[in-house]
Design a protein around this motif. Structure first.
Motif, short mmCIF file in Angstrom:
data_model
loop_
_atom_site.label_atom_id
_atom_site.label_comp_id
_atom_site.label_asym_id
_atom_site.label_seq_id
_atom_site.Cartn_x
_atom_site.Cartn_y
_atom_site.Cartn_z
N LYS A 173 47.67 36.27 39.94
CA LYS A 173 46.30 36.41 39.43
C LYS A 173 45.88 37.87 39.43
O LYS A 173 46.35 38.65 40.26
N ILE A 174 44.99 38.19 38.50
CA ILE A 174 44.32 39.49 38.52
C ILE A 174 42.92 39.24 39.10
O ILE A 174 42.22 38.32 38.65
N LEU A 175 42.53 40.02 40.07
CA LEU A 175 41.18 39.90 40.64
C LEU A 175 40.36 41.08 40.09
O LEU A 175 40.55 42.22 40.51
N ASP A 238 44.23 33.48 34.20
CA ASP A 238 44.94 34.34 35.16
C ASP A 238 44.03 35.45 35.72
O ASP A 238 44.47 36.24 36.56
N VAL A 239 42.81 35.55 35.19
CA VAL A 239 41.92 36.63 35.60
C VAL A 239 40.70 36.03 36.30
O VAL A 239 39.98 35.22 35.71
N GLU A 240 40.49 36.40 37.55
CA GLU A 240 39.34 35.88 38.31
C GLU A 240 38.35 37.03 38.53
O GLU A 240 38.72 38.09 39.04
N SER A 251 39.79 46.86 41.55
CA SER A 251 40.41 45.61 41.11
C SER A 251 41.67 45.40 41.92
O SER A 251 42.10 46.32 42.64
N MET A 252 42.25 44.18 41.81
CA MET A 252 43.40 43.84 42.65
C MET A 252 44.37 42.98 41.84
O MET A 252 43.96 42.30 40.90
N VAL A 253 45.63 43.01 42.27
CA VAL A 253 46.63 42.13 41.67
C VAL A 253 47.23 41.29 42.79
O VAL A 253 47.69 41.82 43.80
#
Ligand code: NDP
Length: 391
Positions: A173-175, A238-240, A251-253
């Motif tokens: 996921k991408i945060l 996939d993006v939260e 941002s975070m991965v």
């Protein structure tokens, strides 16, 4: 020595870019600077950086700049209009183009920069939202080095081991973090009476007025969600989106083994700009160091979609036919301009966008002509909706 064109030099991102360039005179030379109408600021920038070309969109402003530059003995040549913007973006003499015009007006010059086939630094998210498929296929065809300048996407790029595409790298996921803007703690009932100045008073970032309103409504985060899907070949699920009021984690991965990699820093656009300019190297940006001992809490929460209906609309549009993203972006630009002119309320913005989306049908848009026609159609629809709700 690398040559740089800045599209939108007089804006917030443009000025920050010049600040980074000013620190590295041995490394970068300015080839061209552009603006819409602000010839006074562009004139001062030309005096300092001596670009080969300056471009203004408006003819009278271009004439005023030409007179000013002649009077101060500058050799900068002044061009005018969309042709001028596209020619300095596509000029084969240019190594790096910073695409920092605000809104759909940046689409054609940004695509011209992609056609040049070198290094494009993308701040103008609206152009990618409007033309995702066309944009990314041109990036691949021209083998362009595309570096995201939006701090979140720049962070994701860095956390993805220099932009490697999502799933191939075991990404879960991408945060996508966002501060929640200046209205995070306002009561939902009071949002109807928010003034443009209140909406633009962002707690962490100094930005142009359009993106500031988009941050207050979280339309900005929604546009960024669509942007992230195109940039990193991701599905919307996939993006939260995560609210992080301090804007320290950009941002975070999250990977399938449970690792989460984040990029942190002081909220200052000069970090992603310097990263993009120097990539794959690193250069000084002038940004204040983050001091963890005095930083205090870092908090995270889920966005409330009743407070941020624009974010919900973007989530609905992401991954759908291109025409929906074009209509959403166009309606938002029209509505935000009217809000900034105090002609509609802050809470009218999502109502207008939703109404335009309801009148939109799925259409793919693989040519610039189709995109511009659909954009114009949606703008007209937005104006009609505004006429209905304000009378
Ligand atoms: P600003 O409003 O501060 O600056 C916009 C720039 O674009 C100015 O140079 C302006 O010229 C020029 N411009 C405006 N309209 C036109 C037009 N019709 N044709 C050609 N040029 C035009 O915007 P920002 O710098 O805040 O934002 C620029 C882009 O970067 C946006 O897409 C935004 O979403 C994105 N971005 C911005 C961030 C920020 O921190 N500001 C962060 C991340 C992304 P003039 O001065 O003459 O009006």
């Amino acid at each position: 020595m690398q040559t740089v064109t800045i599209l939108g030099a007089t804006g917030s991102v443009g000025v920050s870019t010049l600040d980074v360039l000013r620190r590295h005179p041995q490394r970068f030379a300015v080839h061209a600077l552009t603006a819409n109408t602000n010839w006074q600021r562009l004139g001062a920038q030309c005096e300092e950086f001596q670009p080969k070309f300056a471009v203004l969109c408006q003819a009278e402003a271009a004439q005023a700049l030409q007179r000013y530059l002649s009077a101060v003995g500058s050799a900068t040549e002044v061009l005018c209009g969309m042709d001028g913007l596209c020619s300095v973006a596509a000029d084969p003499e240019v190594d790096i183009v910073m695409a920092a015009i605000v809104g759909g007006a940046g689409l054609q010059p940004t695509l011209a920069a992609v056609g040049n086939g070198r290094k494009v630094l993308l701040a103008n998210k609206e152009s990618l939202v409007m033309s995702g498929h066309l944009f990314m296929s041109r990036v691949q065809r021209e083998a362009v080095t595309l570096l995201p300048i939006d701090s979140e996407h720049n962070a994701i790029f860095q956390c993805l081991a220099n932009g490697a595409q999502g799933h191939a790298q075991g990404v879960r996921k991408i945060l996508l973090t966002g501060s929640g803007g200046p209205l995070l703690r306002e009561s939902v009932a009071s949002l109807a009476s928010i003034t443009p100045d209140q909406a633009c008073a962002h707690p962490n970032w100094e930005m142009g007025r359009k993106i500031s309103v988009d941050s207050a409504s979280m339309m900005n985060k929604g546009l960024e969600l669509i942007e992230a899907c195109w940039l990193f070949s991701l599905a919307p699920e996939d993006v939260e989106v995560v609210i992080h009021p301090q804007s320290v984690v950009h941002s975070m991965v999250e990977y399938i083994d449970g690792s989460i990699i984040a990029q942190l820093g002081h909220p200052d656009m000069r970090t992603p700009i310097a990263h993009g300019l120097a990539w794959p190297e690193r250069i000084e940006s002038g940004v204040t160091r983050l001091d963890f001992s005095s930083q205090g809490d870092l908090r995270f929460e889920a966005p409330d979609l009743d407070r941020y209906p624009c974010l919900r609309l973007c989530q609905q549009v992401a991954g759908k036919s291109q025409n929906y993203a074009i209509a959403l972006n166009a309606a938002n630009e029209v509505a935000v301009a009217q809000f900034l002119d105090e002609l509609i309320r802050f809470t009218d913005i999502p109502v207008i966008i939703e109404s335009v989306l309801e009148q939109t049908s799925p259409t793919e848009a693989h040519t610039i002509e189709t995109i511009l026609a659909l954009d114009a159609e949606a703008r007209n629809r937005a104006i009609e909706v505004i006429a209905r709700i304000t009378h």
